[in-house]
Design a protein around this motif. Structure first.
Motif, mmCIF file in Angstrom:
data_model
loop_
_atom_site.group_PDB
_atom_site.id
_atom_site.type_symbol
_atom_site.label_atom_id
_atom_site.label_comp_id
_atom_site.label_asym_id
_atom_site.label_seq_id
_atom_site.Cartn_x
_atom_site.Cartn_y
_atom_site.Cartn_z
ATOM 1 N N UNK A 181 0.593 -0.735 -0.520
ATOM 2 C CA UNK A 181 0.179 0.216 0.044
ATOM 3 C C UNK A 181 0.719 1.304 0.547
ATOM 4 N N UNK A 182 0.657 1.930 -0.747
ATOM 5 C CA UNK A 182 1.030 3.743 -0.355
ATOM 6 C C UNK A 182 0.201 4.553 0.292
ATOM 7 N N UNK A 183 0.945 5.298 1.363
ATOM 8 C CA UNK A 183 0.160 6.253 1.643
ATOM 9 C C UNK A 183 0.713 7.317 1.348
ATOM 10 N N UNK A 184 -0.425 8.259 0.416
ATOM 11 C CA UNK A 184 0.073 9.701 -0.322
ATOM 12 C C UNK A 184 -0.687 10.476 1.427
ATOM 13 N N UNK A 185 -0.173 12.023 1.564
ATOM 14 C CA UNK A 185 -0.978 12.886 1.983
ATOM 15 C C UNK A 185 -1.612 13.950 0.971
ATOM 16 N N UNK A 186 -2.094 15.432 1.540
ATOM 17 C CA UNK A 186 -2.582 16.065 0.591
ATOM 18 C C UNK A 186 -1.269 16.197 -0.339
ATOM 19 N N UNK A 231 3.746 13.702 -9.409
ATOM 20 C CA UNK A 231 4.408 12.668 -9.456
ATOM 21 C C UNK A 231 5.283 12.142 -8.816
ATOM 22 N N UNK A 232 5.619 13.047 -7.382
ATOM 23 C CA UNK A 232 6.121 12.656 -6.349
ATOM 24 C C UNK A 232 5.403 11.012 -5.336
ATOM 25 N N UNK A 233 4.255 11.561 -5.833
ATOM 26 C CA UNK A 233 3.156 10.624 -5.493
ATOM 27 C C UNK A 233 3.449 9.086 -6.537
ATOM 28 N N UNK A 234 3.412 9.273 -7.499
ATOM 29 C CA UNK A 234 3.609 8.299 -8.787
ATOM 30 C C UNK A 234 4.647 7.860 -8.118
ATOM 31 N N UNK A 254 4.429 4.923 3.098
ATOM 32 C CA UNK A 254 4.500 6.528 2.822
ATOM 33 C C UNK A 254 5.248 7.858 1.958
ATOM 34 N N UNK A 255 4.074 8.109 1.692
ATOM 35 C CA UNK A 255 4.708 9.470 1.106
ATOM 36 C C UNK A 255 3.995 10.708 1.052
ATOM 37 N N UNK A 256 3.755 10.941 2.502
ATOM 38 C CA UNK A 256 2.940 12.195 2.732
ATOM 39 C C UNK A 256 3.259 13.364 3.657
ATOM 40 N N UNK A 257 4.632 13.614 2.878
ATOM 41 C CA UNK A 257 5.508 14.711 3.586
ATOM 42 C C UNK A 257 5.969 14.828 5.021
ATOM 43 N N UNK A 258 5.767 13.358 5.953
ATOM 44 C CA UNK A 258 6.068 13.248 7.272
ATOM 45 C C UNK A 258 5.036 13.917 8.238
ATOM 46 N N UNK A 259 3.724 14.337 7.992
ATOM 47 C CA UNK A 259 2.688 14.131 8.511
ATOM 48 C C UNK A 259 2.950 13.109 10.149
ATOM 49 N N UNK A 260 2.514 11.823 9.395
ATOM 50 C CA UNK A 260 2.347 10.911 10.757
ATOM 51 C C UNK A 260 3.514 10.987 11.661
#
Length: 264
Positions: A181-186, A231-234, A254-260
């Protein structure tokens, strides 16, 4: 790192815009035969044209199907019975208070965000196992772990995706097939941009200003302090789809910018 996916067939659900379209472009650029999917013929044709414009030698086709239904999933599988890389990206989101969220909305979110991936994975995984190679990728969200109070129904569906992806990875253990699973943020997809449009008109601020303000106020733990680009998420999805990611499975990437706020 340059990925080589020549000879692989990839299906990206919900790929006429946003993260899905960026992923389809990346897979096509890596040499995969790509199937884009959407509910409307015109949107699918525009997506194919956009990919061919950016990747002139792309091998890309479209499949029009509503994957929020069992019939739509069957239609996709019937049209494209072979798949090496399945990106379960199709999804919906909308803010709504818990006490105003109807049974029908809960069911809709479950059908689109969860059952589409369940149905397609069930259809394609047996052949991947037989072949000894395959990739199944669920596009979840940081909201799977950081349930948004104004979208509990959405967070629930994204958490469910993590359960399915981890369980399937265990089910496919030792087969050469990975499930992640890939976890994007905003992320500045077209949908998010549309969400900000009214506020841009009201304040006269730019998209960049409004989106960064949203991250500061709604996701204050973000370490990049801005939304990601599609593109960063892709790029993360493309890595997980590659041969180079053969030892990565059962993961929530995680590709959510460190939110978690968790280390793991």
């Amino acid at each position: 790192m340059k990925f080589d996916l020549k000879g692989r067939k990839a299906i990206v659900t919900g790929s006429t815009l946003g993260i899905g379209l960026a992923t389809a472009k990346g897979l096509a650029a890596a040499g995969a035969d790509v199937v884009v999917n959407g509910r409307k013929q015109e949107a699918c044709e525009k997506a194919v044209a956009a990919i061919q414009k950016d990747v002139p030698d792309a091998r890309v086709t479209a499949c029009v199907a509503d994957l929020g239904t069992a019939e739509g999933c069957d239609s996709l599988v019937s049209a494209h019975p072979v798949c090496d890389i399945l990106v379960n990206n199709v999804g919906i989101f909308s803010p709504k208070d818990f006490f105003e969220t109807s049974d029908e909305t809960w069911t809709q979110f479950f059908d689109v965000n969860v059952m589409s991936g369940v149905r397609l994975s069930r259809a394609y995984l047996p052949a991947m196992e037989k072949k000894g190679w395959g990739r199944v990728i669920f596009i979840s969200s940081e909201s799977a772990q950081n349930i948004p109070v104004d979208m509990i129904h959405y967070g629930f569906s994204k958490t469910a995706q993590l359960a399915v992806s981890r369980g399937l990875a265990k089910r496919m253990a030792g087969t050469g097939v990975t499930v992640n699973a890939v976890l994007p943020g905003p992320t500045l997809s077209e949908g998010v941009q549309a969400m900000f449009k009214e506020k841009m008109q009201e304040t006269g601020k730019s998209l960049e200003e409004i989106s960064e303000e949203f991250v500061r106020t709604q996701r204050p733990s973000s370490l990049i302090r801005r939304p990601a680009s599609v593109e960063e998420v892709a790029n993360m999805i493309l890595y997980v789809a590659s041969q180079e990611a053969s030892a990565t499975t059962g993961a929530a990437l995680r590709v959510e910018g460190g939110i978690l706020e968790t280390i793991f």
